[in-house]
Scaffold this active site. Sequence first.
Site, PDB file in Angstrom:
ATOM      1  N   ASP A  92       0.871  -1.177   0.000  1.00  0.00           N
ATOM      2  CA  ASP A  92       0.000   0.000   0.000  1.00  0.00           C
ATOM      3  C   ASP A  92       0.910   1.230   0.000  1.00  0.00           C
ATOM      4  OD1 ASP A  92      -1.772  -2.114   0.498  1.00  0.00           O
ATOM      5  OD2 ASP A  92      -3.100  -0.841   1.696  1.00  0.00           O
ATOM      6  N   LYS A 156      -6.458   3.482  -3.526  1.00  0.00           N
ATOM      7  CA  LYS A 156      -6.937   3.463  -2.144  1.00  0.00           C
ATOM      8  C   LYS A 156      -7.264   4.879  -1.697  1.00  0.00           C
ATOM      9  CE  LYS A 156      -5.186   2.102   2.443  1.00  0.00           C
ATOM     10  NZ  LYS A 156      -4.070   1.414   3.147  1.00  0.00           N
ATOM     11  N   LYS A 185      -9.781   0.354  -3.052  1.00  0.00           N
ATOM     12  CA  LYS A 185      -9.761   0.025  -1.628  1.00  0.00           C
ATOM     13  C   LYS A 185     -10.225   1.254  -0.865  1.00  0.00           C
ATOM     14  CE  LYS A 185      -6.802  -1.272   2.265  1.00  0.00           C
ATOM     15  NZ  LYS A 185      -5.481  -1.800   2.706  1.00  0.00           N
TER      16      LYS A 185
END
Length: 219
Positions: A92, A156, A185
């Site tokens: 991430d 994300k 996400k």
Amino acid sequence: MNALSTYIDHTLLSPVASETDIRKICEEAWIMQFKAICVAPSYVPYVVEMMEFCPIKIEIATVIGFPLGYAVTSTKVAEAETALRDGATELDVVMNLSRFKSMAYLSVREELQVLSQLAHNAGALIKVIIETGYLDSFELYTACEICAESGADFVKTSTGFAPVGAEVEVVRTMRQILPPNVKIKASGGIKTAEQAIALIEAGAERIGTSHGAAIMGQV
């Protein structure tokens, strides 16, 4: 186990998280069959060890350039290489928001391309955190485009450290902007099953939350 669990990245990124805390989220992920466990880079080897004999595959995610994103590319690459070597299967990565706000889009794209290639060469996924709470509508569109062009697997919404986290309308807009192969996400401030389900219905395919166990207790 409710299918909602398969959307959840069970996350603990507190700066004061102890080894005991990490062990607890590993146990919860094992029992509740979450999609992934997301921890700080220094805990990746420990999580790999904890989950070695888990009967189902649970991804091991960690963060790169977290939480502000403005580390130089070589630092992010070194972080990513170490995480992958330690056993992380998902990265991430915080986009360089400072460079993005300076409209240095080419350098932002180039950095993400390097990190995407690094992850994919190791058989890992990359999720790019764009921190939607800091973006206007034009910037959101541009950030999503850059992520898609850079080879990101997911975009994300948030680190969870910004003033604004995941929002249903923003996720819905992201889904309209992004090509079908790039997933979303949603993360940041997700504490209830109702929130998680609304975000999934809006287009999110992962939910990043430190409240996974509590959410599963609500369904």
